[in-house]
Design a protein around this motif. Structure first.
Motif, PDB file in Angstrom:
ATOM      1  N   SER A  35      13.064 -28.571  17.512  1.00 38.40           N
ATOM      2  CA  SER A  35      13.903 -27.413  17.237  1.00 38.40           C
ATOM      3  C   SER A  35      13.434 -26.202  18.036  1.00 38.40           C
ATOM      4  O   SER A  35      12.275 -26.113  18.444  1.00 38.40           O
ATOM      5  CB  SER A  35      13.907 -27.099  15.737  1.00 38.40           C
ATOM      6  N   LEU A 140      14.464 -38.789   5.319  1.00 39.94           N
ATOM      7  CA  LEU A 140      14.496 -37.498   5.993  1.00 39.94           C
ATOM      8  C   LEU A 140      14.733 -37.716   7.484  1.00 39.94           C
ATOM      9  O   LEU A 140      14.056 -38.535   8.116  1.00 39.94           O
ATOM     10  CB  LEU A 140      13.168 -36.772   5.780  1.00 39.94           C
ATOM     11  N   SER A 141      15.701 -37.009   8.049  1.00 38.01           N
ATOM     12  CA  SER A 141      16.006 -37.177   9.469  1.00 38.01           C
ATOM     13  C   SER A 141      14.947 -36.511  10.329  1.00 38.01           C
ATOM     14  O   SER A 141      14.198 -35.635   9.871  1.00 38.01           O
ATOM     15  CB  SER A 141      17.382 -36.575   9.795  1.00 38.01           C
ATOM     16  N   GLU A 144      15.639 -32.715  10.508  1.00 43.24           N
ATOM     17  CA  GLU A 144      15.157 -31.998   9.329  1.00 43.24           C
ATOM     18  C   GLU A 144      13.638 -31.880   9.353  1.00 43.24           C
ATOM     19  O   GLU A 144      13.073 -30.827   9.018  1.00 43.24           O
ATOM     20  CB  GLU A 144      15.602 -32.713   8.063  1.00 43.24           C
ATOM     21  N   VAL A 147      12.098 -29.040  11.272  1.00 46.50           N
ATOM     22  CA  VAL A 147      12.162 -27.710  10.660  1.00 46.50           C
ATOM     23  C   VAL A 147      10.994 -27.488   9.698  1.00 46.50           C
ATOM     24  O   VAL A 147      10.788 -26.383   9.193  1.00 46.50           O
ATOM     25  CB  VAL A 147      13.526 -27.502   9.964  1.00 46.50           C
ATOM     26  N   ILE A 307      11.229 -30.222   1.736  1.00 42.74           N
ATOM     27  CA  ILE A 307      12.492 -30.615   2.354  1.00 42.74           C
ATOM     28  C   ILE A 307      12.948 -31.972   1.818  1.00 42.74           C
ATOM     29  O   ILE A 307      14.111 -32.154   1.452  1.00 42.74           O
ATOM     30  CB  ILE A 307      12.356 -30.653   3.889  1.00 42.74           C
ATOM     31  N   PRO A 313      16.601 -27.267   1.113  1.00 40.81           N
ATOM     32  CA  PRO A 313      17.462 -27.998   2.050  1.00 40.81           C
ATOM     33  C   PRO A 313      17.486 -27.289   3.401  1.00 40.81           C
ATOM     34  O   PRO A 313      17.506 -26.056   3.476  1.00 40.81           O
ATOM     35  CB  PRO A 313      18.840 -27.944   1.385  1.00 40.81           C
ATOM     36  N   VAL A 314      17.499 -28.071   4.483  1.00 52.60           N
ATOM     37  CA  VAL A 314      17.524 -27.466   5.819  1.00 52.60           C
ATOM     38  C   VAL A 314      18.608 -28.058   6.718  1.00 52.60           C
ATOM     39  O   VAL A 314      18.902 -27.496   7.775  1.00 52.60           O
ATOM     40  CB  VAL A 314      16.156 -27.599   6.525  1.00 52.60           C
ATOM     41  N   ASN A 315      19.193 -29.178   6.317  1.00 48.15           N
ATOM     42  CA  ASN A 315      20.133 -29.863   7.217  1.00 48.15           C
ATOM     43  C   ASN A 315      21.304 -28.966   7.616  1.00 48.15           C
ATOM     44  O   ASN A 315      21.718 -28.941   8.779  1.00 48.15           O
ATOM     45  CB  ASN A 315      20.652 -31.146   6.567  1.00 48.15           C
ATOM     46  N   ASP A 316      21.833 -28.197   6.650  1.00 48.61           N
ATOM     47  CA  ASP A 316      22.978 -27.353   6.970  1.00 48.61           C
ATOM     48  C   ASP A 316      22.597 -26.123   7.790  1.00 48.61           C
ATOM     49  O   ASP A 316      23.463 -25.452   8.357  1.00 48.61           O
ATOM     50  CB  ASP A 316      23.705 -26.923   5.696  1.00 48.61           C
ATOM     51  N   THR A 343      18.650 -27.489  17.381  1.00 50.37           N
ATOM     52  CA  THR A 343      17.705 -28.591  17.559  1.00 50.37           C
ATOM     53  C   THR A 343      18.058 -29.360  18.836  1.00 50.37           C
ATOM     54  O   THR A 343      19.217 -29.702  19.074  1.00 50.37           O
ATOM     55  CB  THR A 343      17.753 -29.555  16.359  1.00 50.37           C
TER      56      THR A 343
END
Length: 346
Positions: A35, A140-141, A144, A147, A307, A313-316, A343
């Motif tokens: 990122s 978890l991706s 994500e 971050v 996360i 949450p961080v995906n959005d 990212t």
């Protein structure tokens, strides 16, 4: 392989490079997500005194282990990992006292070592020596997980400012760090969180995502007056300046409640580091002012857990995902304030 390499201020190139080879105590990873942040833009424009070019940039890193040095145990190809950015020495007086964020011997990915804007990179033994290579939790991706590094810095700042149950919290600055501060404060039990910014478009973009209890447009409203009205004249229990602005720091002192805590989270420009401080407000209100500088390996582990658990949450918040050959576009998007988090996915 392709890399994004800094050569000089204003001269950052996407170019071909040989795949790196890990030493016996290192780990090689295939970068899956790295990122970007405002620091990358500063490096692009001005360089950094710790960077001796040419240097591969990028410090918010997640990827997959592809090769392990002969002296390394506990890791194997296929492991999904997140890499710390700031690397303490683990040996100095501060590190021995558990103060790794202020290690005087700290080195960093993308500064002293080639970073994550690359298809492959080596995680140096310095990272492994301080337990700074972290397993990404299942589900978890990579994006994500990348971050987790900025969230780790936010976690350090809120620990120092003792954000907790029932607090009224003001976050000044609605960039990705400001958004993370809003969400973490909520996760720590804050009663209300208010978000302020000078830039109306950026404020609205952030506020629509993180839903603060109030958004304060500092370009149209006196921020101190607005906070006092929102808090029935008390002021805020915690004020976090997630912006590189001396005026924000001065306002933070003015809007803090009695026994309030103020986090000078965003550093000021090197040529304008001095602010006007009403020390009588600090004295009579018994205010606490704390700095915040980076994160420790333990903060990174905690950030990944927050996360993965859904607490933060961080995906959005990842509003743009770009391939490596568009990394320079990513810097432009960040510089223009058109995104929350961008990212790069090699």
């Amino acid at each position: 392989m392709k890399v994004v390499r800094f050569h000089a201020p204003g001269d950052v190139r996407i170019e071909e490079a040989a795949e790196p080879t890990p030493g016996p105590a290192d780990v090689k990873i295939r970068v899956r997500a790295c990122s970007t942040c405002g620091t990358d833009v500063k490096i692009f424009n001005f360089g950094h005194h710790h960077i001796v070019p040419p240097r591969v940039m990028g410090h918010e890193i997640a990827g997959e282990v592809v090769e392990v040095g002969s002296d390394v145990s506990g890791w194997q190809p296929g492991d999904r990992v997140q890499v710390i950015a700031a690397i303490p020495c683990g040996r100095c007086a501060e590190c021995r006292r558990g103060r790794m964020t202020v290690c005087p011997n700290q080195v960093s990915m993308g500064y002293h070592f080639d970073g994550g804007f690359a298809e492959y990179m080596v995680v140096p033994h310095n990272v492994l020596d301080v337990d700074g290579l972290n397993r990404i939790p299942d589900g978890l991706s990579y994006a994500e997980a990348s971050v987790a590094e900025p969230l780790a810095c936010v976690l350090n700042g809120q620990n120092l400012a003792a954000v907790g149950d029932g607090d009224d919290v003001v976050v000044i600055g609605s960039g990705p760090i400001g958004c993370l501060h809003v969400r973490l404060a909520r996760a720590r039990g804050a009663a209300r969180v208010f978000l302020a910014d000078l830039n109306r478009e950026r404020l609205d973009l952030a506020a629509d995502l993180v839903q603060p209890d109030a958004r304060i447009h500092a370009g149209e409203t006196d921020v101190v007056d607005a906070v006092l009205k929102l808090t029935e004249g008390r002021g805020a229990d915690v004020v976090i300046t997630a912006a590189a602005a001396g005026a924000a720091q001065e306002q933070a002192v003015q809007m803090a409640a009695r026994e309030g805590r103020i986090s000078f989270f965003g550093g000021l420009p090197k040529d304008k580091p001095i602010i006007a401080l009403d020390s009588n407000l600090v004295h009579y209100r018994e205010l606490t002012i704390v700095g915040a500088n980076g994160s420790s390996p333990q903060h990174n582990k905690e950030a990944l857990r927050l996360i993965a658990d859904g607490a933060v949450p961080v995906n959005d918040l990842i509003t743009h995902r770009l391939p490596l050959d568009r990394a320079l576009d990513a810097f432009g998007i960040v510089a223009r304030g058109e995104a929350i988090k961008v990212t790069v996915e090699p």
